[in-house]
Design a protein around this motif. Structure first.
Motif, PDB file in Angstrom:
ATOM      1  N   ASP A 151     -47.054 -40.903   9.238  1.00 43.29           N
ATOM      2  CA  ASP A 151     -46.021 -39.993   9.757  1.00 43.29           C
ATOM      3  C   ASP A 151     -45.424 -39.137   8.640  1.00 43.29           C
ATOM      4  O   ASP A 151     -45.181 -37.937   8.819  1.00 43.29           O
ATOM      5  N   LYS A 152     -45.199 -39.753   7.470  1.00 38.70           N
ATOM      6  CA  LYS A 152     -44.681 -38.980   6.342  1.00 38.70           C
ATOM      7  C   LYS A 152     -45.686 -37.918   5.907  1.00 38.70           C
ATOM      8  O   LYS A 152     -45.311 -36.791   5.559  1.00 38.70           O
ATOM      9  N   ALA A 153     -46.966 -38.293   5.925  1.00 41.32           N
ATOM     10  CA  ALA A 153     -48.009 -37.336   5.543  1.00 41.32           C
ATOM     11  C   ALA A 153     -48.082 -36.185   6.542  1.00 41.32           C
ATOM     12  O   ALA A 153     -48.272 -35.020   6.150  1.00 41.32           O
ATOM     13  N   TYR A 154     -47.935 -36.512   7.827  1.00 41.02           N
ATOM     14  CA  TYR A 154     -47.952 -35.476   8.864  1.00 41.02           C
ATOM     15  C   TYR A 154     -46.869 -34.419   8.597  1.00 41.02           C
ATOM     16  O   TYR A 154     -47.123 -33.208   8.690  1.00 41.02           O
ATOM     17  N   ILE A 155     -45.671 -34.887   8.279  1.00 38.73           N
ATOM     18  CA  ILE A 155     -44.558 -33.958   8.060  1.00 38.73           C
ATOM     19  C   ILE A 155     -44.881 -33.028   6.892  1.00 38.73           C
ATOM     20  O   ILE A 155     -44.685 -31.805   6.967  1.00 38.73           O
ATOM     21  N   LYS A 156     -45.391 -33.610   5.777  1.00 34.60           N
ATOM     22  CA  LYS A 156     -45.729 -32.782   4.623  1.00 34.60           C
ATOM     23  C   LYS A 156     -46.817 -31.774   4.964  1.00 34.60           C
ATOM     24  O   LYS A 156     -46.744 -30.599   4.609  1.00 34.60           O
ATOM     25  N   GLY A 187     -46.075 -45.670   9.273  1.00 30.95           N
ATOM     26  CA  GLY A 187     -45.035 -44.867   8.637  1.00 30.95           C
ATOM     27  C   GLY A 187     -45.573 -43.967   7.539  1.00 30.95           C
ATOM     28  O   GLY A 187     -45.092 -42.845   7.356  1.00 30.95           O
ATOM     29  N   ASP A 188     -46.599 -44.438   6.807  1.00 34.55           N
ATOM     30  CA  ASP A 188     -47.198 -43.606   5.760  1.00 34.55           C
ATOM     31  C   ASP A 188     -47.860 -42.370   6.362  1.00 34.55           C
ATOM     32  O   ASP A 188     -47.783 -41.277   5.794  1.00 34.55           O
ATOM     33  N   LYS A 198     -53.011 -46.625  -1.553  1.00 35.36           N
ATOM     34  CA  LYS A 198     -51.914 -45.753  -1.117  1.00 35.36           C
ATOM     35  C   LYS A 198     -51.806 -44.531  -2.038  1.00 35.36           C
ATOM     36  O   LYS A 198     -51.538 -43.407  -1.572  1.00 35.36           O
ATOM     37  N   ARG A 242     -49.312 -49.626   8.698  1.00 35.21           N
ATOM     38  CA  ARG A 242     -48.816 -48.576   7.806  1.00 35.21           C
ATOM     39  C   ARG A 242     -48.661 -47.238   8.522  1.00 35.21           C
ATOM     40  O   ARG A 242     -48.883 -46.185   7.934  1.00 35.21           O
ATOM     41  N   CYS A 257     -43.673 -38.034  15.844  1.00 34.33           N
ATOM     42  CA  CYS A 257     -42.886 -37.595  14.689  1.00 34.33           C
ATOM     43  C   CYS A 257     -42.927 -36.080  14.500  1.00 34.33           C
ATOM     44  O   CYS A 257     -42.184 -35.540  13.679  1.00 34.33           O
ATOM     45  N   ASP A 303     -52.101 -40.650  -0.861  1.00 33.14           N
ATOM     46  CA  ASP A 303     -51.124 -39.606  -1.200  1.00 33.14           C
ATOM     47  C   ASP A 303     -51.798 -38.440  -1.922  1.00 33.14           C
ATOM     48  O   ASP A 303     -51.453 -37.269  -1.700  1.00 33.14           O
TER      49      ASP A 303
END
Length: 804
Positions: free
Chosen positions: A609-614, A606-607, A554, A604, A657, A558
């Motif tokens: 989706d968070k990366a997509y937003i960033k 959700g991980d 992970k 995973r 997302c 990141d």
């Protein structure tokens, strides 16, 4: 599936005195319901009963439960549907026909083969197997022989012997004389035991055969091991016999007790020495088989090693109860030796995995493939062999969104990533059963509780325990609690497999070095294996180790995302050429398409989706930055083209997302398209535009529209003079120049030229209608008109577009 089978045997079948021989993951044909498992089992007691058991997860999904069981003798027909082609469907005909669809053809075939073998061995009535490949139906196993079924090792079971009439009568008399014989069976058994002790002279005599077995019994053969086990148990009974008051002071009793103690010490020493020799010999035999695995991505099977050692399990239990010091010494020696053996096997296994990942051969090792650092070193020629690059559009070691510009054109990248994914999955799939098998063996051989724990040492404390702490977890030679025994299993596993976690981390570092996007594959695969391991035992060594490695994966994921964002911020665009679609915009599309294929139905998600937003926010900011700095291409064109591309990408991939970002991208594209059209079109009828700006200024000052023509500078004659300067021929020429200008600004890959041109046509017509309106209001009845019409404009625009 290995983990699931292990869990089912432990939680469902062992408590029911059954052995699980084969398992298949199925769902009912034609119905979209939750999957379940069909299990082929046999009872551990005779007469053997063979069943087919349906098992499914509870409604809450936190444990498995036994749902339905059918006796194999009630099975009439097994229909495999097709004996030639692969087909996951099959039917079982019991009281009615049950139609199933297996999760794979391999599982189905293995299950049917096991059913056939069980039928041949245990049933007089033969089941009808139809549409089944002949290869699945092996020769019949003669009944009565202790053969293995479906790969399982069945233990011989003593035949049941009925009581004769005299024995039954004696037992009835004894029970009639004891009023609690039925109501309190344990008390009755104790009474019988005390009476037997009196009859046998307090059990202080040990048979000569037992003494001989303890002193010189063969510890290498199954018969000798059994004799030694019986003798050791008999010795323990003699030593633990309850003496009447004063008997312990008798010289003969003391002498006998000392003799028993000497026998125990002598046999314990002989047993420990022999088992240490077995550890060494078995390890040597195991090491000799390593060569055959050197070129394959497989780990050696320790099952024969475990099977042979388990013959001594009862003796190990005896040693644990009678001489804990020697038992503990054997435990330590086993850990020390096995850790070295497993380390050789596992390091060799990982070396093969690294070589397969880099696409080189074993000779490449001399050029410096160091898994510990994940770096590739060596001379220029050697690097050509080991390098993760190749000709064409291969990715570089420091992969990023920015260096993926040509990736879509290279089939090699797709093939490499698929190969990496398979290799990484193979590594995890090999490690999982290895750890589970060793943990199960340790529990059985060293007689440790594996699945019962309520409190005790925490996971972190256990992981920090060393050999001394291991011994301190026991007091007075007797295990403290069931929980500490479970901790001991975990501690033993941690020492035996101490190299797994660093080797996995090294492999992950190499995979990340080859291609940073491999972290996506590793995150999905590792998460799934952690989830599977935790379903079996959340606190096990396997769960803990994989969980630790998942943290590293992970972190790499990141870091991969952060690097993409950093490199977007540092991007530089050439000042001499038009911008077009920015590299990181095209590469975000590539990344998103790849990620969607990898994370489909992943735990995973959700991980990602968070990366997509960033990432998308970084893309938006970077597009704005480049647009503001662009010199060759207008800002509006950079914004328009790139946000159009982003909107098209998000519309195609349907990433839930990023719905808000998709709408924002569309709005930015639309706004900058309109801005560019207005700015580029400008005032194609410049003098006429200036004239009417003066007209509108007079009206704004309070002059009525119909009176504007009386103003000297804006009379009818001046209007006609300006209009004559814009004949149709000049208008068309101006539009043609405008088209060429737009063509130079726009890039070909986004194909927006016709969209922009159509928008400019509409804007030009809007201006034309505005001028016509002013003429009609300010010069009513003058008969003045433009020298070209709206239709002329449409014809000009169409002709220009077609000519280019």
């Amino acid at each position: 599936m290995t983990a699931i089978k292990h869990a089912l045997q432990r939680d469902i079948f062992t408590p029911n005195d059954e052995r699980l021989l084969s398992i298949v993951n199925v769902c009912k044909a034609g119905k979209k319901k939750r999957n379940c498992f069909l299990c082929a089992t046999v009872t551990t007691e005779r007469p053997v009963q063979v069943n087919v058991v349906k098992v499914k997860k509870s409604d809450k999904g936190d444990f498995y439960k036994r749902q339905t069981a059918w006796a194999l003798r009630d099975l009439a027909v097994v229909d495999a549907k097709d004996a030639v082609k692969e087909n996951p469907e099959f039917d079982l005909h019991f009281d009615k026909v049950y139609k199933w669809v297996a999760s794979s053809t391999v599982e189905k075939n293995t299950f049917i083969s096991c059913i056939w073998k069980l039928n041949q061995r245990y049933l007089r009535k033969k089941i009808d197997f139809i549409n089944v490949s002949s290869q699945l139906l092996e020769e019949s196993v003669p009944s009565g022989e202790n053969q293995s079924v479906a790969g399982g090792d069945e233990e011989a079971v003593d035949e049941y012997q009925e009581l004769n009439a005299r024995e039954e009568q004696d037992i009835e008399i004894m029970m009639e004389g004891c009023e609690y014989a039925i109501s309190n069976a344990e008390a009755f058994a104790e009474k019988l035991s005390r009476e037997l002790q009196v009859l046998d002279g307090n059990h202080m005599d040990l048979a000569k055969g037992h003494i001989k077995a303890l002193q010189e019994g063969d510890l290498t053969s199954s018969r000798g091991i059994e004799a030694c086990t019986n003798a050791a148990d008999a010795l323990l009974q003699c030593m633990n016999v309850a003496l009447r008051p004063g008997h312990d002071m008798l010289h003969a009793v003391k002498q006998q007790q000392q003799r028993f103690s000497d026998l125990r010490e002598q046999f314990a020493r002989r047993l420990a020495s022999h088992l240490n020799s077995v550890f060494v010999q078995q390890g040597h035999d195991q090491s000799s088989t390593l060569a055959q695995h050197s070129a394959e991505l497989t780990l050696p099977n320790h099952h024969p090693f475990h099977r042979d050692l388990l013959r001594y399990a009862k003796l190990m239990e005896w040693l644990k109860n009678t001489d804990y010091g020697k038992y503990e010494g054997l435990t330590k020696n086993y850990m020390d030796y096995l850790s070295r053996l497993y380390e050789r096997e596992i390091k060799d296994f990982f070396e093969v995995a690294k070589i397969k990942m880099t696409g080189t051969t074993r000779e490449g090792k001399k050029f410096g493939l160091h898994g510990s650092s994940g770096k590739l070193t060596g001379s220029t020629s050697s690097l050509n062999k080991l390098s993760v690059q190749s000709s064409g559009n291969r990715r570089s070691q420091s992969s990023s969104l920015l260096d993926m510009g040509n990736m879509s054109a290279s089939d090699l990248d797709v093939a490499d990533r698929t190969k990496f994914d398979k290799i990484f999955e193979q590594v995890l799939s090999e490690l999982e059963p290895l750890c589970l098998a060793e943990q199960d063996f340790i529990s059985k051989f060293f007689k440790l509780q594996q699945h019962q724990s309520t409190s005790g040492t925490t996971t972190n404390e256990v992981e920090e325990m060393d050999g001394a702490a291991l011994s301190r977890s026991y007091t007075s030679g007797v295990p403290q609690t069931v929980s500490s025994e479970k901790d001991m299993i975990r501690q033993m596993m941690t020492k035996i497999f101490r190299c797994i976690e660093p080797e996995l981390n090294n492999l992950i570092a190499l995979g990340d070095k080859i291609d940073s996007f491999n972290s996506l594959y590793m995150l999905v695969k590792m998460s799934h294996h952690v989830w599977t391991a935790q379903n079996v035992d959340p606190a096990s060594f396997l769960s803990t180790t994989l969980g630790n490695v998942l943290v590293t994966v992970k972190r790499n994921f990141d870091k991969c995302i952060s690097n993409q964002m950093k490199q977007m911020d540092e991007v530089k665009i050439s000042k001499k050429s038009k911008v077009g679609i920015l590299p990181f915009v095209a590469e975000f599309e590539e990344f998103a398409a790849l990620a969607e294929s990898i994370f489909k139905n992943a735990e995973r998600r959700g991980d990602l989706d968070k990366a997509y937003i960033k990432l998308i926010r970084a893309v938006f900011v970077s597009v704005e930055k480049v647009a503001n700095e662009s010199q060759k291409t207008p800002r509006d064109v950079v914004m328009m083209e790139n946000f159009h591309h982003i909107f098209a990408t998000l519309s195609r991939l349907k990433i839930s997302c990023l719905e808000a970002e998709k709408k924002e991208a569309k709005q930015k594209y639309t706004d900058h398209l309109q801005s560019y059209v207005i700015y580029s079109l400008g005032q194609p009828l410049e003098k006429l535009n200036h004239f009417f700006e003066g007209v509108e200024a007079r009206v704004a000052q309070g002059i009525r529209e119909e009176e504007v023509s009386y103003q000297l500078a804006f009379n009818k004659q001046e209007l006609r003079k300006v209009i004559k300067e814009y004949p149709g021929k000049e208008v068309k020429k101006g539009l043609d120049n405008l088209y060429k200008k737009v063509d130079k600004h726009l890039c070909e890959e986004e194909n927006l030229l016709q969209v922009v041109w159509h928008s400019m046509q509409d804007e030009f017509i809007r201006q034309y209608k505005h001028f016509e309106g002013l003429i009609a209001r300010c010069y009513p009845g003058s008969g003045i008109t433009m020298e070209f019409t709206i239709q002329d404009i449409l014809d000009y625009c169409s002709s220009i577009a077609q000519s280019h």
